[in-house]
Design a protein around this motif. Structure first.
Motif, short mmCIF file in Angstrom:
data_model
loop_
_atom_site.label_atom_id
_atom_site.label_comp_id
_atom_site.label_asym_id
_atom_site.label_seq_id
_atom_site.Cartn_x
_atom_site.Cartn_y
_atom_site.Cartn_z
N GLU A 1 0.76 -1.07 -0.14
CA GLU A 1 -0.14 0.08 0.09
C GLU A 1 0.65 1.31 0.16
O GLU A 1 0.47 2.10 -0.65
CB GLU A 1 -1.04 -0.02 1.27
CG GLU A 1 -1.79 1.26 1.33
CD GLU A 1 -2.69 1.32 2.65
OE1 GLU A 1 -3.37 2.14 2.74
OE2 GLU A 1 -2.74 0.24 3.19
N LYS B 1 0.79 3.85 -3.14
CA LYS B 1 0.23 5.23 -2.86
C LYS B 1 1.26 6.39 -3.08
O LYS B 1 0.72 7.53 -3.51
CB LYS B 1 -0.46 5.23 -1.50
CG LYS B 1 -1.72 4.49 -1.33
CD LYS B 1 -2.24 4.89 -0.10
CE LYS B 1 -4.00 4.40 -0.04
NZ LYS B 1 -4.28 4.65 1.24
N ARG C 1 -2.23 7.87 -10.28
CA ARG C 1 -3.64 7.89 -10.04
C ARG C 1 -4.60 7.88 -11.34
O ARG C 1 -4.25 8.49 -12.21
CB ARG C 1 -4.22 9.15 -9.14
CG ARG C 1 -3.43 9.26 -7.87
CD ARG C 1 -3.91 10.27 -6.91
NE ARG C 1 -3.54 11.62 -7.60
CZ ARG C 1 -3.65 12.78 -6.95
NH1 ARG C 1 -4.46 12.60 -5.76
NH2 ARG C 1 -3.32 13.99 -7.58
N PHE D 1 -4.78 3.59 -7.57
CA PHE D 1 -3.31 3.69 -7.86
C PHE D 1 -2.59 2.59 -8.34
O PHE D 1 -2.49 1.44 -8.00
CB PHE D 1 -2.73 3.93 -6.38
CG PHE D 1 -3.24 4.92 -5.49
CD1 PHE D 1 -2.58 6.41 -5.49
CD2 PHE D 1 -4.22 4.88 -4.97
CE1 PHE D 1 -3.10 7.41 -5.11
CE2 PHE D 1 -5.08 6.00 -4.25
CZ PHE D 1 -4.33 7.20 -4.11
N TRP E 1 -4.22 -0.43 -6.77
CA TRP E 1 -5.05 -0.37 -5.15
C TRP E 1 -6.13 0.59 -5.47
O TRP E 1 -5.99 1.77 -6.06
CB TRP E 1 -3.76 0.12 -4.18
CG TRP E 1 -4.50 0.24 -2.91
CD1 TRP E 1 -5.22 1.57 -2.53
CD2 TRP E 1 -4.29 -0.46 -1.65
NE1 TRP E 1 -5.52 1.35 -1.25
CE2 TRP E 1 -4.93 0.14 -0.70
CE3 TRP E 1 -3.92 -1.92 -1.61
CZ2 TRP E 1 -4.96 -0.48 0.45
CZ3 TRP E 1 -3.88 -2.52 -0.15
CH2 TRP E 1 -4.53 -1.72 0.70
N GLU F 1 -9.15 3.24 -3.83
CA GLU F 1 -9.29 3.99 -2.94
C GLU F 1 -10.38 4.90 -3.43
O GLU F 1 -10.82 5.20 -4.36
CB GLU F 1 -8.18 5.05 -2.49
CG GLU F 1 -7.20 4.59 -1.46
CD GLU F 1 -7.59 4.32 -0.17
OE1 GLU F 1 -8.65 4.67 0.27
OE2 GLU F 1 -6.97 3.48 0.44
N ARG G 1 -3.33 9.92 -0.69
CA ARG G 1 -2.11 9.16 -0.71
C ARG G 1 -1.56 8.60 0.50
O ARG G 1 -0.65 7.89 0.84
CB ARG G 1 -0.70 9.76 -1.38
CG ARG G 1 -1.12 9.89 -3.02
CD ARG G 1 0.18 10.47 -3.53
NE ARG G 1 -0.10 10.51 -4.94
CZ ARG G 1 0.24 9.60 -6.14
NH1 ARG G 1 0.59 8.53 -5.66
NH2 ARG G 1 -0.10 10.02 -7.10
N VAL H 1 -1.54 6.63 4.07
CA VAL H 1 -1.41 5.20 4.35
C VAL H 1 -1.93 5.23 5.85
O VAL H 1 -1.55 5.69 6.82
CB VAL H 1 -0.04 4.41 4.27
CG1 VAL H 1 -0.15 3.10 4.73
CG2 VAL H 1 0.51 4.69 3.11
#
Length: 230
Positions: free
Chosen positions: A101, A105, A110, A163, A173, A175, A180, A182
């Motif tokens: 992750e 990130k 993106r 991401f 990943w 979101e 970004r 974590v």
């Protein structure tokens, strides 16, 4: 004529650049205390790759064997060996996903996407796992698993941000926003396990016992060895 013997001055090992025994012990201990948890962390991260699971398992098993061998077999610290085995075993499970992750990130690209569908699937063990199907702005369809942050929190039609690994090796990943940060709890847990493993191995290496120490300890506890028939 009598010759006068000239005394040879003692040479300080440190002056020649040769470290003394305590310094060598500390350096050797530090190397193992850092190498074993570091390799275990690498094994957890490698397991996050689509085809790196078995390689990650092999690396984890290697470190799981190295920790008790060094702490218990070489340094004769059974308690430290047990504790190091437990922390090394858990470390990849927390550090691997956290690094995954953190990496995507921090360095991932993106991409806007929309959740097309959500559902569940059964793995080989019969466990139901959440899955999400998303479509990004290029029209590419991605099937996301729980490993990619699909835990049933998304709904069809919802906007999400993917991401994507700039190298194209790791899965994307998801979101709900482009943040970004974590926020996973696995990151501090992984850091704690890394520190605990390193500290345990460092203690074992600094307080190591030689075979002579172990023999003396056994003699004090059980007395001197007896001959057969006595």
């Amino acid at each position: 004529m009598r010759r006068t013997a000239t005394a040879t001055p003692a040479v300080d090992p440190a002056a020649k650049g040769v470290p003394d025994a305590p310094r060598r012990r500390t350096l050797n201990t530090l190397v193992w205390a850092l190498a074993i948890p570091l390799v275990a962390t690498v094994g957890g991260f490698v397991a996050q790759y689509p085809y790196g699971l078995w390689l990650g398992v092999i690396i984890t098993l290697a470190t799981l064997a190295a920790a008790p061998i060094m702490a218990g077999g070489v340094w004769n610290r059974a308690g430290a060996a047990t504790l190091a085995s437990a922390t090394v075993l858990m470390l990849p499970f927390f550090a691997g996903p956290s690094l995954y992750e953190l990496y995507v990130k921090r360095f991932g690209e993106r991409t806007d996407a929309v959740v097309a569908d959500t559902g569940q699937k059964r793995n080989l063990k019969g466990t139901e796992l959440e899955v999400c199907r998303v479509v990004d702005t290029s029209g590419s369809v991605e099937d996301l698993s729980e490993q990619q942050n699909c835990h049933g929190q998304f709904t069809p039609g919802q906007h999400v941000v993917l991401f994507k690994d700039p190298l194209g090796l790791l899965d994307p990943w998801a979101e709900p926003s482009g943040d970004r940060t974590v926020r996973t709890v696995s990151l501090p847990i992984g850091g704690g396990l890394f520190a605990a493993t390193g500290a345990t191995l460092f203690y074992a290496g600094q307080r190591r016992r030689s075979e002579r120490d172990m023999a003396e300890r056994a003699r004090r506890r059980y007395g001197p060895p007896r001959r057969s028939g006595e």
